[in-house]
Design a protein around this motif. Structure first.
Motif, PDB file in Angstrom:
ATOM      1  N   LYS A   1      82.425  23.806  36.803  1.00 56.59           N
ATOM      2  CA  LYS A   1      81.992  24.969  37.574  1.00 56.59           C
ATOM      3  C   LYS A   1      80.500  24.953  37.893  1.00 56.59           C
ATOM      4  O   LYS A   1      79.991  25.864  38.557  1.00 56.59           O
ATOM      5  N   ASP A   2      79.791  23.930  37.410  1.00 50.67           N
ATOM      6  CA  ASP A   2      78.333  23.941  37.565  1.00 50.67           C
ATOM      7  C   ASP A   2      77.845  23.154  38.773  1.00 50.67           C
ATOM      8  O   ASP A   2      76.665  22.799  38.845  1.00 50.67           O
ATOM      9  N   VAL A   3      78.718  22.876  39.746  1.00 51.05           N
ATOM     10  CA  VAL A   3      78.275  22.154  40.932  1.00 51.05           C
ATOM     11  C   VAL A   3      77.284  23.022  41.710  1.00 51.05           C
ATOM     12  O   VAL A   3      77.485  24.221  41.894  1.00 51.05           O
ATOM     13  N   ALA A   4      76.177  22.413  42.139  1.00 51.59           N
ATOM     14  CA  ALA A   4      75.128  23.139  42.854  1.00 51.59           C
ATOM     15  C   ALA A   4      75.594  23.478  44.263  1.00 51.59           C
ATOM     16  O   ALA A   4      76.163  22.644  44.968  1.00 51.59           O
ATOM     17  N   ARG A   5      75.331  24.716  44.652  1.00 51.71           N
ATOM     18  CA  ARG A   5      75.748  25.200  45.957  1.00 51.71           C
ATOM     19  C   ARG A   5      74.542  25.700  46.753  1.00 51.71           C
ATOM     20  O   ARG A   5      73.395  25.659  46.290  1.00 51.71           O
ATOM     21  N   ALA A   6      74.829  26.203  47.944  1.00 52.61           N
ATOM     22  CA  ALA A   6      73.772  26.683  48.837  1.00 52.61           C
ATOM     23  C   ALA A   6      72.993  27.827  48.202  1.00 52.61           C
ATOM     24  O   ALA A   6      73.550  28.643  47.452  1.00 52.61           O
ATOM     25  N   VAL A   7      71.711  27.874  48.501  1.00 50.81           N
ATOM     26  CA  VAL A   7      70.857  28.955  48.010  1.00 50.81           C
ATOM     27  C   VAL A   7      70.161  29.612  49.197  1.00 50.81           C
ATOM     28  O   VAL A   7      69.906  28.976  50.230  1.00 50.81           O
ATOM     29  N   LEU A   8      69.870  30.891  49.043  1.00 46.78           N
ATOM     30  CA  LEU A   8      69.071  31.593  50.041  1.00 46.78           C
ATOM     31  C   LEU A   8      67.610  31.272  49.762  1.00 46.78           C
ATOM     32  O   LEU A   8      67.085  31.560  48.677  1.00 46.78           O
ATOM     33  N   ILE A   9      66.953  30.663  50.704  1.00 47.13           N
ATOM     34  CA  ILE A   9      65.624  30.105  50.475  1.00 47.13           C
ATOM     35  C   ILE A   9      64.541  31.146  50.743  1.00 47.13           C
ATOM     36  O   ILE A   9      64.435  31.687  51.851  1.00 47.13           O
ATOM     37  N   ASP A  10      63.772  31.421  49.715  1.00 46.42           N
ATOM     38  CA  ASP A  10      62.584  32.260  49.822  1.00 46.42           C
ATOM     39  C   ASP A  10      61.402  31.399  49.405  1.00 46.42           C
ATOM     40  O   ASP A  10      61.110  31.232  48.214  1.00 46.42           O
ATOM     41  N   THR A  11      60.742  30.814  50.370  1.00 43.31           N
ATOM     42  CA  THR A  11      59.680  29.846  50.077  1.00 43.31           C
ATOM     43  C   THR A  11      58.499  30.487  49.358  1.00 43.31           C
ATOM     44  O   THR A  11      57.686  29.777  48.747  1.00 43.31           O
ATOM     45  N   THR A  12      58.395  31.819  49.389  1.00 46.70           N
ATOM     46  CA  THR A  12      57.276  32.482  48.712  1.00 46.70           C
ATOM     47  C   THR A  12      57.429  32.461  47.202  1.00 46.70           C
ATOM     48  O   THR A  12      56.460  32.715  46.472  1.00 46.70           O
ATOM     49  N   LYS A  13      58.619  32.182  46.729  1.00 43.85           N
ATOM     50  CA  LYS A  13      58.881  32.215  45.290  1.00 43.85           C
ATOM     51  C   LYS A  13      58.771  30.847  44.626  1.00 43.85           C
ATOM     52  O   LYS A  13      58.953  30.740  43.412  1.00 43.85           O
ATOM     53  N   PHE A  14      58.513  29.828  45.426  1.00 42.00           N
ATOM     54  CA  PHE A  14      58.509  28.480  44.867  1.00 42.00           C
ATOM     55  C   PHE A  14      57.203  27.771  45.165  1.00 42.00           C
ATOM     56  O   PHE A  14      56.480  28.115  46.115  1.00 42.00           O
TER      57      PHE A  14
ATOM     58  N   ARG B   1      54.674  25.198  46.570  1.00 44.80           N
ATOM     59  CA  ARG B   1      54.590  24.599  47.897  1.00 44.80           C
ATOM     60  C   ARG B   1      55.237  23.207  47.899  1.00 44.80           C
ATOM     61  O   ARG B   1      54.939  22.385  47.051  1.00 44.80           O
ATOM     62  N   GLY B   2      56.127  23.006  48.839  1.00 47.45           N
ATOM     63  CA  GLY B   2      56.768  21.703  48.978  1.00 47.45           C
ATOM     64  C   GLY B   2      58.167  21.630  48.398  1.00 47.45           C
ATOM     65  O   GLY B   2      58.901  20.681  48.682  1.00 47.45           O
ATOM     66  N   ILE B   3      58.546  22.624  47.553  1.00 46.97           N
ATOM     67  CA  ILE B   3      59.911  22.601  47.012  1.00 46.97           C
ATOM     68  C   ILE B   3      60.913  22.678  48.153  1.00 46.97           C
ATOM     69  O   ILE B   3      61.914  21.952  48.196  1.00 46.97           O
ATOM     70  N   PHE B   4      60.634  23.572  49.102  1.00 50.43           N
ATOM     71  CA  PHE B   4      61.437  23.670  50.322  1.00 50.43           C
ATOM     72  C   PHE B   4      60.483  23.651  51.513  1.00 50.43           C
ATOM     73  O   PHE B   4      59.385  24.241  51.446  1.00 50.43           O
ATOM     74  N   PRO B   5      60.874  23.014  52.601  1.00 49.15           N
ATOM     75  CA  PRO B   5      60.050  23.077  53.813  1.00 49.15           C
ATOM     76  C   PRO B   5      59.890  24.531  54.268  1.00 49.15           C
ATOM     77  O   PRO B   5      60.845  25.310  54.224  1.00 49.15           O
ATOM     78  N   THR B   6      58.696  24.920  54.689  1.00 45.48           N
ATOM     79  CA  THR B   6      58.438  26.315  55.092  1.00 45.48           C
ATOM     80  C   THR B   6      59.337  26.734  56.257  1.00 45.48           C
ATOM     81  O   THR B   6      59.637  27.925  56.401  1.00 45.48           O
ATOM     82  N   SER B   7      59.752  25.781  57.071  1.00 45.35           N
ATOM     83  CA  SER B   7      60.612  26.110  58.216  1.00 45.35           C
ATOM     84  C   SER B   7      61.989  26.600  57.786  1.00 45.35           C
ATOM     85  O   SER B   7      62.730  27.161  58.594  1.00 45.35           O
ATOM     86  N   MET B   8      62.343  26.400  56.517  1.00 45.72           N
ATOM     87  CA  MET B   8      63.652  26.789  56.018  1.00 45.72           C
ATOM     88  C   MET B   8      63.664  28.185  55.387  1.00 45.72           C
ATOM     89  O   MET B   8      64.687  28.621  54.875  1.00 45.72           O
ATOM     90  N   HIS B   9      62.542  28.880  55.453  1.00 43.80           N
ATOM     91  CA  HIS B   9      62.460  30.221  54.840  1.00 43.80           C
ATOM     92  C   HIS B   9      63.508  31.155  55.454  1.00 43.80           C
ATOM     93  O   HIS B   9      63.669  31.236  56.670  1.00 43.80           O
ATOM     94  N   GLY B  10      64.230  31.838  54.582  1.00 45.72           N
ATOM     95  CA  GLY B  10      65.220  32.806  55.027  1.00 45.72           C
ATOM     96  C   GLY B  10      66.589  32.219  55.313  1.00 45.72           C
ATOM     97  O   GLY B  10      67.540  32.957  55.626  1.00 45.72           O
TER      98      GLY B  10
ATOM     99  N   ARG C   1      63.848  22.513  40.730  1.00 43.05           N
ATOM    100  CA  ARG C   1      64.141  23.236  41.952  1.00 43.05           C
ATOM    101  C   ARG C   1      64.149  22.275  43.145  1.00 43.05           C
ATOM    102  O   ARG C   1      63.592  21.184  43.098  1.00 43.05           O
ATOM    103  N   GLY C   2      64.768  22.729  44.215  1.00 43.28           N
ATOM    104  CA  GLY C   2      64.896  21.889  45.395  1.00 43.28           C
ATOM    105  C   GLY C   2      66.273  21.251  45.440  1.00 43.28           C
ATOM    106  O   GLY C   2      66.920  21.069  44.400  1.00 43.28           O
ATOM    107  N   LEU C   3      66.716  20.926  46.619  1.00 46.26           N
ATOM    108  CA  LEU C   3      68.098  20.431  46.794  1.00 46.26           C
ATOM    109  C   LEU C   3      68.113  19.084  47.520  1.00 46.26           C
ATOM    110  O   LEU C   3      68.970  18.835  48.358  1.00 46.26           O
TER     111      LEU C   3
END
Length: 523
Positions: free
Chosen positions: A202-215, A217-226, A291-293
């Motif tokens: 049951k621990d397979v990683a799934r989609a997350v709602l990306i809030d770049t302000t909480k991570f 810098r660089g964990i997620f591209p800023t263009s992916m916010h929201g 963090r990061g996918l």
């Protein structure tokens, strides 16, 4: 008197100059026979045979089909004399032993699709060569170079797959497919009947709602916010145990997440009982969870030695997120590595020694995001594909103790102005091959089927970027030539796999993912 003698000698001399050798006389008889059969001259054909000669003709069976030379010649009276028959013919050989000769003719008759071989026995009778026996064999007319050239085409076998990542053949028609963003399904390729495999972790990683302000810098591209994205996370490689028929063990690599939704690459093994995975055991977890996918790796293959080889990605989207000693170069870090395990997850005694602080199972270093592993069926070496950043995509061969260089050495460019610090004492292994464009190579396969006999031993490399598909000829561990296939019909490809009977299949990286069979339309 002298004039008469001189004239007589001249006649003898001229006669000798026009005398033909046995070979020339036989050639003349054979050409007369050929012209008679090509232009429908029955009398000319009959004259080349000794009267009443029996011949055996080809009729495609084991029975003896014979007729007389007169009957055979009469077959060519059904069309007007001089009418051309489409039967190109030529003399292959003539062997002479005193007054007996053996000749071989080759005749192509496209109407029947056959190449015929006339084996003729000739005898010199009263100074003239005659055919006294004839027997015929046949085979399909060999194809020309243009006709032999493979013409690959696609056939959609299955669709409605949720970003399929890999496939394992239980039999030619019974397959398991890992959907990166779905589940693991068992499919009958004939009936198209599907069953979802139950009992999965049951621990397979799934989609997350990306809030770049909480991570960071660089964990997620800023263009992916929201956005809600799974990126590289999900189910990865499916691999059957070498003794699957006896033990039913199925190996699975996937992105596993913890309660904080940090993730890492994980490898498990379980018994497949009907459509349920049971007796699951964890073989390897590539801590730390971060963090990061991105860039999990997750490629797996069994070596000729029966050991399990797994690639672990270095997980960084941007190179500057590496510490001073990059994770892929740090033998104390599980990320960016090739590990080698026994089938139960224990560590082989003959793994290379990287020192007392090295992670357990370490086999090679310097990996970025290798997904495709495949065992070469002849050499026993394991080849793998490697994702670069800006270009830098590679093909490599797994070697004990090798350092494949990332991020300190790459054939491509970095996403940023990153400049890695030199690693003291590092010796890097050059790739077998690299592209001068971005391909994003994924699950590779060596082809050994009969659908494309000219491709035997070639490496098939699918790619995510622009959906490229490559056929690569290999010689002495070097790529000697490459061909990009389906350049006008491209789709993102995740995996190439060859069935037990040699059929080539592709998995597309789409939400409505497809299983495609590649077949030769020029057969």
């Amino acid at each position: 008197m002298k004039i008469k003698i001189f004239a007589c000698m001249m006649i003898i001399s001229i006669g000798q100059s026009f005398a033909q050798t046995d070979h020339e006389q036989i050639t003349k008889v054979l050409n007369q026979f050929i012209i008679g059969t090509q232009y429908n001259y029955p009398d000319s054909i009959a004259q080349t045979f000794y009267p009443g000669t029996r011949m055996f003709l080809y009729n495609g069976t084991d029975s003896a089909f014979f007729m007389t030379s007169e009957h055979y010649a009469s077959l060519y009276s059904r069309r007007a004399p001089g009418t051309l028959n489409n039967r190109p013919s030529k003399i292959i050989s003539i062997d002479i032993v005193k007054d007996v000769a053996y000749a071989k003719l080759e005749i192509d008759i496209p109407h029947y699709g056959n190449r015929y071989h006339d084996l003729l026995l000739l005898k010199k009778i009263l100074g003239k060569w005659k055919i006294v026996g004839k027997a015929t064999s046949a085979e399909p007319i060999p194809k020309t170079a243009a006709e032999l050239k493979p013409l690959p085409a696609k056939e959609v076998v299955l669709e409605g797959l949720n970003k399929p990542w890999s496939m394992a053949f239980i039999s030619e028609t019974d397959v398991l497919i890992a959907e990166k963003d779905g589940g693991i399904v068992r499919v009958n390729l004939q009936t198209k009947e599907r069953h979802t495999i139950s009992g999965l972790p049951k621990d397979v990683a799934r989609a997350v709602l990306i809030d770049t302000t909480k991570f960071q810098r660089g964990i997620f591209p800023t263009s992916m916010h929201g956005q809600k994205q799974s990126y590289n996370a999900g189910w990865f490689q499916l691999l059957l145990d070498p003794e699957f028929e006896k033990n039913q063990y199925l190996y699975i690599s996937y992105a596993a997440e913890n309660k904080e939704r940090a993730s890492t690459t994980k490898v498990i093994r379980g018994k497949l009982v009907d459509n349920q995975l049971t007796n699951i055991g964890v073989l390897f977890v590539a801590e730390p969870y971060v963090r990061g996918l991105y860039h999990y790796g997750g490629g797996m293959a069994f070596g000729k030695d029966g050991k399990l080889y797994v690639t672990i990605g270095e997980r960084n989207f941007f190179e500057y997120m590496n510490p001073e000693l990059p994770v892929a170069q740090d033998v104390k870090d599980k990320r960016g590595k090739v590990v080698r395990l026994n089938r139960d997850g224990s560590i082989p005694d003959d793994n290379p020694d990287f020192g007392p602080d090295a992670i357990k199972g370490l086999y090679a270093t310097g990996i970025r995001a290798a997904q495709g592993l495949i065992l070469h069926p002849e050499t026993g070496e394991i080849w793998f594909s490697e994702h670069g950043t800006m270009q830098g995509d590679e093909l490599n061969i797994i070697k004990a103790g090798a350092n494949y260089g990332w991020p300190n050495k790459t054939t491509g460019k970095y996403r940023t102005d990153y400049k890695p610090k030199a690693v003291e004492g590092a010796v890097y292994t050059d790739p077998v091959y690299y592209w001068d464009r971005t391909v994003a190579p994924t699950g590779i396969a060596f082809y050994y089927g009969n659908e494309f006999p000219q491709w035997k031993g070639n490496l098939i490399v699918p790619g995510l970027s622009k959906g490229s598909l490559w056929r690569m000829e290999i010689s002495n561990n070097e790529v000697t030539s490459s061909e990009e296939l389906f350049i006008n019909d491209q789709v993102r490809l995740r995996k190439a796999v060859v069935s037990p009977r040699g059929q080539l299949y592709l998995l597309t990286d789409e939400e409505n993912g497809k299983l495609i069979r590649v077949f030769n339309s020029n057969k």
